[in-house]
Enzyme design. Structure first.
Site, PDB file in Angstrom:
ATOM      1  N   ARG A 133       8.316   2.169   4.232  1.00  0.00           N
ATOM      2  CA  ARG A 133       8.150   1.023   3.334  1.00  0.00           C
ATOM      3  C   ARG A 133       9.457   0.270   3.125  1.00  0.00           C
ATOM      4  O   ARG A 133       9.466  -0.747   2.427  1.00  0.00           O
ATOM      5  CB  ARG A 133       7.667   1.522   1.972  1.00  0.00           C
ATOM      6  CG  ARG A 133       6.162   1.461   1.780  1.00  0.00           C
ATOM      7  CD  ARG A 133       5.855   2.164   0.466  1.00  0.00           C
ATOM      8  NE  ARG A 133       4.727   1.629  -0.221  1.00  0.00           N
ATOM      9  CZ  ARG A 133       3.528   2.221  -0.221  1.00  0.00           C
ATOM     10  NH1 ARG A 133       3.296   3.272   0.488  1.00  0.00           N
ATOM     11  NH2 ARG A 133       2.558   1.697  -0.944  1.00  0.00           N
ATOM     12  N   LYS A 185      -5.352   0.905   4.548  1.00  0.00           N
ATOM     13  CA  LYS A 185      -4.572   1.900   5.303  1.00  0.00           C
ATOM     14  C   LYS A 185      -5.227   3.280   5.213  1.00  0.00           C
ATOM     15  O   LYS A 185      -5.437   3.942   6.228  1.00  0.00           O
ATOM     16  CB  LYS A 185      -3.127   1.966   4.764  1.00  0.00           C
ATOM     17  CG  LYS A 185      -2.381   0.643   4.817  1.00  0.00           C
ATOM     18  CD  LYS A 185      -0.945   0.758   4.311  1.00  0.00           C
ATOM     19  CE  LYS A 185      -0.820   1.112   2.844  1.00  0.00           C
ATOM     20  NZ  LYS A 185      -1.299   0.077   1.917  1.00  0.00           N
ATOM     21  N   ARG A 211     -12.053   0.608  -6.423  1.00  0.00           N
ATOM     22  CA  ARG A 211     -11.933   1.804  -5.574  1.00  0.00           C
ATOM     23  C   ARG A 211     -12.151   3.099  -6.372  1.00  0.00           C
ATOM     24  O   ARG A 211     -11.697   3.244  -7.497  1.00  0.00           O
ATOM     25  CB  ARG A 211     -10.524   1.828  -4.981  1.00  0.00           C
ATOM     26  CG  ARG A 211     -10.169   3.135  -4.307  1.00  0.00           C
ATOM     27  CD  ARG A 211      -8.908   3.045  -3.523  1.00  0.00           C
ATOM     28  NE  ARG A 211      -7.739   2.740  -4.326  1.00  0.00           N
ATOM     29  CZ  ARG A 211      -6.542   2.556  -3.811  1.00  0.00           C
ATOM     30  NH1 ARG A 211      -6.360   2.606  -2.508  1.00  0.00           N
ATOM     31  NH2 ARG A 211      -5.528   2.286  -4.583  1.00  0.00           N
ATOM     32  N   ARG A 257      -7.550   6.085  -9.482  1.00  0.00           N
ATOM     33  CA  ARG A 257      -6.101   6.278  -9.578  1.00  0.00           C
ATOM     34  C   ARG A 257      -5.510   5.583 -10.805  1.00  0.00           C
ATOM     35  O   ARG A 257      -5.931   4.491 -11.178  1.00  0.00           O
ATOM     36  CB  ARG A 257      -5.428   5.729  -8.314  1.00  0.00           C
ATOM     37  CG  ARG A 257      -5.236   6.789  -7.259  1.00  0.00           C
ATOM     38  CD  ARG A 257      -4.849   6.240  -5.934  1.00  0.00           C
ATOM     39  NE  ARG A 257      -3.710   5.317  -5.940  1.00  0.00           N
ATOM     40  CZ  ARG A 257      -3.217   4.745  -4.846  1.00  0.00           C
ATOM     41  NH1 ARG A 257      -3.760   5.028  -3.675  1.00  0.00           N
ATOM     42  NH2 ARG A 257      -2.211   3.920  -4.906  1.00  0.00           N
TER      43      ARG A 257
HETATM   44  P1  AP5 Z   1      -7.693   1.652   0.845  1.00  0.00           P
HETATM   45  O1  AP5 Z   1      -8.010   2.100   2.217  1.00  0.00           O
HETATM   46  O2  AP5 Z   1      -7.695   2.682  -0.247  1.00  0.00           O
HETATM   47  O3  AP5 Z   1      -6.371   0.775   0.841  1.00  0.00           O
HETATM   48  P2  AP5 Z   1      -4.858   1.204   1.042  1.00  0.00           P
HETATM   49  O4  AP5 Z   1      -4.214   0.195   1.940  1.00  0.00           O
HETATM   50  O5  AP5 Z   1      -4.762   2.653   1.443  1.00  0.00           O
HETATM   51  O6  AP5 Z   1      -4.343   0.958  -0.418  1.00  0.00           O
HETATM   52  P3  AP5 Z   1      -3.457   1.834  -1.408  1.00  0.00           P
HETATM   53  O7  AP5 Z   1      -3.631   1.256  -2.763  1.00  0.00           O
HETATM   54  O8  AP5 Z   1      -3.733   3.295  -1.258  1.00  0.00           O
HETATM   55  O9  AP5 Z   1      -2.055   1.509  -0.864  1.00  0.00           O
HETATM   56  P4  AP5 Z   1      -0.748   1.588  -1.578  1.00  0.00           P
HETATM   57  O10 AP5 Z   1       0.148   1.295  -0.451  1.00  0.00           O
HETATM   58  O11 AP5 Z   1      -0.548   0.751  -2.770  1.00  0.00           O
HETATM   59  O12 AP5 Z   1      -0.781   3.082  -2.173  1.00  0.00           O
HETATM   60  P5  AP5 Z   1      -0.002   4.418  -1.796  1.00  0.00           P
HETATM   61  O13 AP5 Z   1      -0.830   5.553  -2.204  1.00  0.00           O
HETATM   62  O14 AP5 Z   1       0.528   4.353  -0.410  1.00  0.00           O
HETATM   63  O15 AP5 Z   1      -8.758   0.499   0.459  1.00  0.00           O
HETATM   64  C1  AP5 Z   1      -8.812  -0.016  -0.870  1.00  0.00           C
HETATM   65  C2  AP5 Z   1     -10.292  -0.245  -1.244  1.00  0.00           C
HETATM   66  O16 AP5 Z   1     -10.824  -1.298  -0.450  1.00  0.00           O
HETATM   67  C3  AP5 Z   1     -11.193   0.986  -0.997  1.00  0.00           C
HETATM   68  O17 AP5 Z   1     -12.103   1.089  -2.054  1.00  0.00           O
HETATM   69  C4  AP5 Z   1     -11.905   0.675   0.327  1.00  0.00           C
HETATM   70  O18 AP5 Z   1     -13.220   1.227   0.367  1.00  0.00           O
HETATM   71  C5  AP5 Z   1     -11.939  -0.855   0.319  1.00  0.00           C
HETATM   72  N1  AP5 Z   1     -11.766  -1.417   1.657  1.00  0.00           N
HETATM   73  C6  AP5 Z   1     -10.923  -0.998   2.630  1.00  0.00           C
HETATM   74  N2  AP5 Z   1     -11.025  -1.788   3.722  1.00  0.00           N
HETATM   75  C7  AP5 Z   1     -11.946  -2.740   3.427  1.00  0.00           C
HETATM   76  C8  AP5 Z   1     -12.490  -3.841   4.137  1.00  0.00           C
HETATM   77  N3  AP5 Z   1     -12.113  -4.119   5.412  1.00  0.00           N
HETATM   78  N4  AP5 Z   1     -13.420  -4.622   3.510  1.00  0.00           N
HETATM   79  C9  AP5 Z   1     -13.820  -4.326   2.235  1.00  0.00           C
HETATM   80  N5  AP5 Z   1     -13.351  -3.276   1.506  1.00  0.00           N
HETATM   81  C10 AP5 Z   1     -12.418  -2.500   2.097  1.00  0.00           C
HETATM   82  O19 AP5 Z   1       1.281   4.308  -2.746  1.00  0.00           O
HETATM   83  C11 AP5 Z   1       1.170   4.436  -4.159  1.00  0.00           C
HETATM   84  C12 AP5 Z   1       2.566   4.449  -4.765  1.00  0.00           C
HETATM   85  O20 AP5 Z   1       3.310   5.574  -4.272  1.00  0.00           O
HETATM   86  C13 AP5 Z   1       3.451   3.231  -4.433  1.00  0.00           C
HETATM   87  O21 AP5 Z   1       3.192   2.141  -5.306  1.00  0.00           O
HETATM   88  C14 AP5 Z   1       4.857   3.822  -4.584  1.00  0.00           C
HETATM   89  O22 AP5 Z   1       5.225   3.918  -5.952  1.00  0.00           O
HETATM   90  C15 AP5 Z   1       4.689   5.243  -4.045  1.00  0.00           C
HETATM   91  N6  AP5 Z   1       4.964   5.348  -2.603  1.00  0.00           N
HETATM   92  C16 AP5 Z   1       4.075   5.719  -1.617  1.00  0.00           C
HETATM   93  N7  AP5 Z   1       4.675   5.730  -0.421  1.00  0.00           N
HETATM   94  C17 AP5 Z   1       5.962   5.343  -0.631  1.00  0.00           C
HETATM   95  C18 AP5 Z   1       7.072   5.125   0.226  1.00  0.00           C
HETATM   96  N8  AP5 Z   1       6.964   5.286   1.562  1.00  0.00           N
HETATM   97  N9  AP5 Z   1       8.243   4.723  -0.337  1.00  0.00           N
HETATM   98  C19 AP5 Z   1       8.365   4.547  -1.658  1.00  0.00           C
HETATM   99  N10 AP5 Z   1       7.348   4.731  -2.539  1.00  0.00           N
HETATM  100  C20 AP5 Z   1       6.153   5.119  -2.021  1.00  0.00           C
END
Ligand code: AP5
Length: 228
Positions: free
Chosen positions: A98, A23, A137, A171
């Site tokens: 979410r 994402k 990552r 992270r």
């Molecule tokens: P990356 O692009 O970083 O993946 P991502 O989908 O953004 O993963 P996240 O871990 O950031 O998502 P998340 O939803 O857990 O975290 P968030 O910060 O939203 O890609 C990952 C890796 O893979 C990278 O190294 C990239 O280079 C590689 N990659 C990407 N695409 C690839 C491909 N096609 N092939 C190979 N490699 C690839 O949330 C964190 C926390 O915040 C949550 O757990 C929760 O506690 C809280 N939170 C955030 N939003 C909310 C909400 N709306 N409601 C409640 N709690 C929330």
């Protein structure tokens, strides 16, 4: 968001997908390619934690466990950012909504601004590959560009391609135990939103196991169609 200036043709995209689906990686590319604003609730929450705000204090332990932060906190943070004028040009929602309550709140906020979600894109991946993606990552401390130990290394070892910084971050919640809990939370609370957007006729699915540039081409085509 300023309802008086929102162009009817602005693309407002929701990126749905489990942790590691890509994402953030894809949102940054779309931001560069189309001048859309990446709005990541994960980034907004991490900033609140770092700043020590009340919301950040409440969110910190929840995020470290891999659970979802309460709807009230996340919707308030999202609403504040969405109210800034740059969001009128179109937004990529990365990691929001979410839950069903967040999806309904987003629809209401967009309607208030005379706008709507143009596409909700489900990044389709195998859970088993996500732990490897996340544990490899790292991110540039200077500009936020994302990298991976195997899949996306900087052209020059230890130097960001984008801004030249040599400082990188990993992270706190990118460990196998927390990732397992984040995947569980995704399937229990967020995956049902695929049907929610399907019923509204805006859902698209993209194979996000493909290479990063291939996924990006698929998303670019979806945005071009939305803007046509
Ligand atoms: P990356 O692009 O970083 O993946 P991502 O989908 O953004 O993963 P996240 O871990 O950031 O998502 P998340 O939803 O857990 O975290 P968030 O910060 O939203 O890609 C990952 C890796 O893979 C990278 O190294 C990239 O280079 C590689 N990659 C990407 N695409 C690839 C491909 N096609 N092939 C190979 N490699 C690839 O949330 C964190 C926390 O915040 C949550 O757990 C929760 O506690 C809280 N939170 C955030 N939003 C909310 C909400 N709306 N409601 C409640 N709690 C929330």
């Amino acid at each position: 968001m300023d309802g008086t200036t929102t162009a009817q043709t602005a693309a407002n995209l929701v990126l749905l997908g489990p942790p590691g689906a890509g994402k953030g990686t894809q949102a940054r590319k779309l931001e560069e390619g189309f001048g859309l604003i990446q709005l990541s609730t994960g980034d907004l929450l991490r900033a609140a934690v770092a700043a020590g705000t009340e919301a950040g204090k409440a969110a910190k332990a929840v995020m470290e466990r891999g659970d979802l932060v309460s709807d009230d906190i996340v919707i308030a943070i999202l609403r504040d950012r969405l109210g800034e004028p740059d969001c009128a040009n179109g937004v990529i929602f990365d990691g929001f909504p979410r839950t069903a309550a967040q999806a309904e709140a987003l629809d209401a906020l967009m309607a208030e601004a005379g706008s709507s979600i143009t596409s909700a894109i489900s990044l389709e991946v195998d859970d088993a590959a996500m732990v490897d993606r996340i544990s490899g990552r790292f991110t540039c401390a200077g500009c936020g560009e994302g990298y991976h130990d195997s899949f996306k290394q900087p052209a020059k070892d230890g130097v960001c391609d984008n801004c030249g910084s040599s400082e990188f971050n990993r992270r706190a919640d990118d460990n196998a135990e927390t990732v397992a809990q984040r995947l569980k939370a995704y399937h229990a609370q967020t995956a049902p939103l695929i049907a929610y957007y399907g019923e509204r006729g805006v859902l698209k699915g993209v194979d996000a196991m493909a290479q990063i540039d291939t996924v990006s081409e698929s998303l670019t085509a979806i945005v071009q169609e939305a803007l046509a």
